[in-house]
Design a protein around this motif. Structure first.
Motif, PDB file in Angstrom:
ATOM      1  N   VAL A 262     167.107  -5.257  51.646  1.00 57.69           N
ATOM      2  CA  VAL A 262     167.334  -6.696  51.593  1.00 57.69           C
ATOM      3  C   VAL A 262     168.190  -7.011  50.368  1.00 57.69           C
ATOM      4  O   VAL A 262     167.945  -6.515  49.277  1.00 57.69           O
ATOM      5  N   GLN A 263     169.212  -7.815  50.585  1.00 58.34           N
ATOM      6  CA  GLN A 263     170.080  -8.229  49.490  1.00 58.34           C
ATOM      7  C   GLN A 263     169.535  -9.516  48.885  1.00 58.34           C
ATOM      8  O   GLN A 263     169.205 -10.459  49.605  1.00 58.34           O
ATOM      9  N   LEU A 264     169.471  -9.534  47.544  1.00 60.67           N
ATOM     10  CA  LEU A 264     168.872 -10.659  46.829  1.00 60.67           C
ATOM     11  C   LEU A 264     169.832 -11.181  45.767  1.00 60.67           C
ATOM     12  O   LEU A 264     170.441 -10.388  45.043  1.00 60.67           O
ATOM     13  N   PRO A 265     169.962 -12.486  45.653  1.00 64.84           N
ATOM     14  CA  PRO A 265     170.797 -13.036  44.576  1.00 64.84           C
ATOM     15  C   PRO A 265     170.236 -12.714  43.196  1.00 64.84           C
ATOM     16  O   PRO A 265     170.983 -12.469  42.253  1.00 64.84           O
ATOM     17  N   ASP A 266     168.904 -12.724  43.059  1.00 63.10           N
ATOM     18  CA  ASP A 266     168.260 -12.492  41.767  1.00 63.10           C
ATOM     19  C   ASP A 266     167.001 -11.668  42.013  1.00 63.10           C
ATOM     20  O   ASP A 266     165.995 -12.185  42.518  1.00 63.10           O
ATOM     21  N   LEU A 267     167.051 -10.398  41.640  1.00 59.44           N
ATOM     22  CA  LEU A 267     165.946  -9.493  41.935  1.00 59.44           C
ATOM     23  C   LEU A 267     164.651  -9.947  41.270  1.00 59.44           C
ATOM     24  O   LEU A 267     163.591  -9.973  41.889  1.00 59.44           O
ATOM     25  N   GLY A 268     164.739 -10.325  39.995  1.00 60.05           N
ATOM     26  CA  GLY A 268     163.538 -10.738  39.274  1.00 60.05           C
ATOM     27  C   GLY A 268     162.878 -11.962  39.866  1.00 60.05           C
ATOM     28  O   GLY A 268     161.650 -12.084  39.880  1.00 60.05           O
ATOM     29  N   ARG A 269     163.685 -12.880  40.359  1.00 57.75           N
ATOM     30  CA  ARG A 269     163.153 -14.128  40.902  1.00 57.75           C
ATOM     31  C   ARG A 269     162.700 -13.987  42.349  1.00 57.75           C
ATOM     32  O   ARG A 269     161.686 -14.573  42.761  1.00 57.75           O
ATOM     33  N   ASP A 270     163.450 -13.194  43.145  1.00 58.23           N
ATOM     34  CA  ASP A 270     163.245 -13.216  44.597  1.00 58.23           C
ATOM     35  C   ASP A 270     162.393 -12.078  45.138  1.00 58.23           C
ATOM     36  O   ASP A 270     161.876 -12.176  46.252  1.00 58.23           O
ATOM     37  N   ALA A 271     162.220 -10.980  44.373  1.00 58.83           N
ATOM     38  CA  ALA A 271     161.469  -9.841  44.906  1.00 58.83           C
ATOM     39  C   ALA A 271     159.988 -10.176  45.070  1.00 58.83           C
ATOM     40  O   ALA A 271     159.364  -9.798  46.083  1.00 58.83           O
ATOM     41  N   GLY A 272     159.402 -10.874  44.093  1.00 55.68           N
ATOM     42  CA  GLY A 272     157.973 -11.193  44.169  1.00 55.68           C
ATOM     43  C   GLY A 272     157.587 -11.965  45.415  1.00 55.68           C
ATOM     44  O   GLY A 272     156.681 -11.548  46.155  1.00 55.68           O
ATOM     45  N   PRO A 273     158.244 -13.098  45.691  1.00 55.07           N
ATOM     46  CA  PRO A 273     157.905 -13.847  46.907  1.00 55.07           C
ATOM     47  C   PRO A 273     158.092 -13.033  48.191  1.00 55.07           C
ATOM     48  O   PRO A 273     157.298 -13.179  49.138  1.00 55.07           O
TER      49      PRO A 273
END
Length: 309
Positions: A262-273
């Motif tokens: 999965v591609q994420l704009p911000d790993l720190g912000r988006d991985a948890g959810p």
């Protein structure tokens, strides 16, 4: 900006019906490395030629700090510019030191200053022990380093390097990188063109990408990465194969067997959810890995993947 050592504005060059460079502007500060990137034929070398005074622009202007330009004082301008050309530019049958002495004489330096500067630049590029040898006996990497020494002999403020590592081995490339990082630390301003994205990532403080003669992007690496839809990728290794219904509605997932990408704009912000949503759906995670976008990803998005002649 007050601290700029070089300002190029609105550069344009036309050859017949072909517009090689159109409205290119860039600036450079002391102690800064500016990476100049672009596909083959994008206009990089033409831009470098106009900045160093080898190519006369059809429009636009290049000015050094203090208001010095080619039109106001060509000799003073060129004394503050050093060029490392794409092709090796040495007298192969003259000893390395004589190549340097010739460069110094062309700049009108005094003999004592030439001897001192020759010793300094040979030491910088690691060729002191080969000073009396002919470049014809040198490896490709040694010739490239001597080319850099020649461009530095007159102690310029700005150094232009047009693909200076083309055709050299990894050891020579690293030696050249060390030389350039030492120059940057000493306050020299560098413009560096290359096709190797990892070189630009290592060396450049700011990057200008040219395509079809125009600037298509300019900024720090972080600013360029921000132009991508997603700058980081999360790889999720699953414990077993989940039901497709458990993944339905989760955007951006690409599944390959027991792995999700999965591609994420911000790993720190988006991985948890994302991981919390998987857990709520009963999807068990066995391992995680991540990777970030590279400068090559940015470059290809801006200039395309088609081959260039």
């Amino acid at each position: 900006m007050v601290n700029e050592v070089l300002q190029a504005t609105g550069l344009r060059k036309v050859y017949g019906e072909r517009v090689a460079v159109q409205d290119v502007s860039l600036s450079l500060r002391p102690g800064e490395v500016l990476g100049l990137l672009g596909p083959n034929g994008a206009g990089k070398s033409t831009t470098v030629g106009m900045i160093c005074g080898l190519t006369v622009p059809d429009a636009g202007r290049v000015t050094l700090s203090g208001g010095v330009s080619l039109s106001s004082d060509e000799a003073a301008y060129k004394r503050r510019i050093g060029l490392v050309p794409q092709d090796i530019a040495l007298y192969e049958e003259l000893p390395a030191r004589m190549n340097l002495e010739l460069c110094g004489a062309l700049y009108g330096l005094a003999p004592d200053l030439i001897r001192r500067r020759a010793a300094e630049v040979l030491a910088l590029v690691g060729l002191t022990d080969r000073a009396q040898d002919r470049p014809a006996t040198f490896s490709g990497g040694m010739k490239r380093r001597l080319n850099i020494a020649c461009a530095l002999l007159h102690d310029p403020d700005v150094l232009l390097l047009d693909e200076p590592t083309a055709g050299v081995d990894p050891q020579s490339r690293n030696a050249i990188f060390d030389n350039l990082e030492a120059l940057k630390a000493a306050g020299k301003a560098l413009i560096y063109t290359t096709h190797y994205m990892e070189e630009a990532e290592r060396l450049a403080d700011r990057i200008v990408i040219i395509d079809h003669g125009r600037v298509v992007a300019s900024g720090t690496q972080a600013e360029l990465f921000a132009r991508l839809p997603a700058a980081q990728t999360l790889q999720i290794e699953l414990d077993g194969e989940p039901d497709d219904a458990a993944l339905a509605g989760l955007p951006g997932l690409r599944r390959t067997g027991q792995r999700l990408d999965v591609q994420l704009p911000d790993l720190g912000r988006d991985a948890g959810p994302l991981l919390a949503a998987l857990a709520q759906r009963g999807v068990r995670v066995r391992g995680l890995a991540s990777s970030r976008a590279t400068l090559e990803d940015v470059f290809l998005q801006l200039t395309g993947r088609a081959l260039r002649d």
